[in-house]
Enzyme design. Structure first.
Site, PDB file in Angstrom:
ATOM      1  N   ASP A   9      -1.290  -0.970  -3.764  1.00 23.44           N
ATOM      2  CA  ASP A   9      -2.651  -0.855  -3.242  1.00 23.44           C
ATOM      3  C   ASP A   9      -2.942   0.553  -2.732  1.00 23.44           C
ATOM      4  OD1 ASP A   9      -5.172  -1.899  -2.410  1.00 23.44           O
ATOM      5  OD2 ASP A   9      -4.407  -2.120  -0.367  1.00 23.44           O
ATOM      6  N   HIS A  10      -4.150   1.036  -3.018  1.00 19.19           N
ATOM      7  CA  HIS A  10      -4.618   2.340  -2.522  1.00 19.19           C
ATOM      8  C   HIS A  10      -3.619   3.455  -2.792  1.00 19.19           C
ATOM      9  CE1 HIS A  10      -8.472   1.569  -0.679  1.00 19.19           C
ATOM     10  NE2 HIS A  10      -8.004   0.432  -0.182  1.00 19.19           N
ATOM     11  N   HIS A  69     -12.555  -1.017   6.274  1.00 15.88           N
ATOM     12  CA  HIS A  69     -11.137  -1.222   6.559  1.00 15.88           C
ATOM     13  C   HIS A  69     -10.859  -1.277   8.059  1.00 15.88           C
ATOM     14  CE1 HIS A  69     -10.477   0.466   2.385  1.00 15.88           C
ATOM     15  NE2 HIS A  69      -9.732  -0.625   2.380  1.00 15.88           N
ATOM     16  N   SER A 127       0.827  -1.208   0.000  1.00 17.38           N
ATOM     17  CA  SER A 127       0.000   0.000   0.000  1.00 17.38           C
ATOM     18  C   SER A 127       0.861   1.257   0.000  1.00 17.38           C
ATOM     19  CB  SER A 127      -0.919   0.016   1.226  1.00 17.38           C
ATOM     20  OG  SER A 127      -0.163   0.270   2.397  1.00 17.38           O
ATOM     21  N   HIS A 172     -12.687  -4.896  -0.468  1.00 17.89           N
ATOM     22  CA  HIS A 172     -11.727  -4.351   0.489  1.00 17.89           C
ATOM     23  C   HIS A 172     -12.283  -4.525   1.901  1.00 17.89           C
ATOM     24  CE1 HIS A 172      -8.963  -1.757  -2.176  1.00 17.89           C
ATOM     25  NE2 HIS A 172      -9.658  -2.540  -2.981  1.00 17.89           N
ATOM     26  N   THR A 226      -5.488  -6.322   7.910  1.00 15.74           N
ATOM     27  CA  THR A 226      -5.556  -6.286   9.365  1.00 15.74           C
ATOM     28  C   THR A 226      -5.485  -7.682   9.971  1.00 15.74           C
ATOM     29  OG1 THR A 226      -6.848  -4.242   9.330  1.00 15.74           O
ATOM     30  CG2 THR A 226      -6.978  -5.570  11.324  1.00 15.74           C
TER      31      THR A 226
END
Length: 282
Positions: A80-81, A174, A47, A202, A227
């Site tokens: 990512d992101h 998230h 990310s 996501h 996570t």
């Protein structure tokens, strides 16, 4: 490995691939090892926040690319992101072939315009692009509380931008530390019917095994997990340090953490690859 073909096949077969976020090299090693243990392909994600933690992209990304190259199963390294388009350019120069450009916090028209430009640049370099469609101007993008992706708008967005996959808001969030999220499977099915590219979930750490199975059978093709891996790594490290208070060698506590992440990756990949199998919830 042609990932466009693979993702298309998974979409037709109502199966999915796990996409796991790596922050430490131990994460990356465990993700690849878990995929090899299960004999299934995997997406190894970096990310923009992880890049910020390391201070730059190249060292960690090059390590991940080498792990992918040496793996006995297909491994796709994915950014990512990413909101910083310069980071995408750097990734392309390093050999990254999959990115998620996140302009979901912007108004719809600006999201379309900027995403289309990124798609054109990336496709010219043989790179796949995932995007996210969320609340217009929403502070938290597609994952603001209560936000849901509209199928008609999603179809129009894909047609206007040419993205290869689309992250949608269907009830996950998230950074959840419990697995209590309830997904809207009817909406997932409607989005699958409306949108011709693979759908991405996501915030999957907050979804139970049964919830993930339902999402996959309804049409989700790529499942992002971050996570959950941090939880199992931290639990394993904490257990070692609680037992051995004088321990200082990080190899002695990070190795069990890495092994725990490997096992959870292998388990989740198996869940996603066979959504009709009996539950093996942990």
């Amino acid at each position: 490995m042609n990932w466009t073909t693979l993702l298309g096949e998974l979409r037709e077969e109502r199966r999915a691939v796990g996409a796991f976020n790596a922050i430490l090299i131990e994460h990356a090693e465990a993700i690849v090892a878990g995929a090899e243990h299960s004999g299934l392909p995997v997406i190894l994600q970096i990310s923009q926040n992880a890049v910020r933690y390391h201070g730059s992209l190249a060292p960690f990304a090059l390590a991940c690319l080498r792990l992918a190259e040496d793996a006995s199963v297909p491994v796709l390294v994915h950014l990512d992101h990413v909101e910083d388009e310069d980071l995408i350019r750097e990734g392309l120069d390093l050999g990254i072939t999959s990115v998620m450009f996140d302009a979901s916090k912007l108004p719809y028209t600006e999201n379309v315009d900027r995403t289309r430009a990124v798609v054109q640049r990336c496709h010219a370099n043989g790179c796949l692009v995932e995007a996210e469609l969320g609340e217009v101007g929403g502070k938290d993008g597609a994952h603001a509380p209560g936000v849901r992706t509209d199928p008609a708008e999603a179809a129009a967005f894909v047609a206007a931008t040419g993205v290869d996959s689309l992250a949608v808001a269907v009830g996950s969030s998230h950074a959840m530390t419990d697995r209590s999220a309830v997904l809207d499977e009817d909406l997932i099915a409607a989005l699958t019917d409306a949108v011709p590219v693979p759908l991405v979930l996501h915030g999957s750490s907050g979804v139970s095994d049964d919830g993930l199975r339902g999402a996959v059978t309804s049409g989700i093709v790529k499942v992002n997990v971050g996570t959950r891996l941090n939880q199992v790594l931290t639990e394993a490290v904490r257990a070692v340090l609680d037992e051995r208070e004088l321990l200082t060698d990080p190899r002695r506590y990070l190795a069990p953490g890495r092994d725990a992440v490997r096992d959870e990756v292998a388990r989740l990949l198996t869940v996603l690859a066979d959504a009709d199998a009996p539950s093996i919830a942990r």
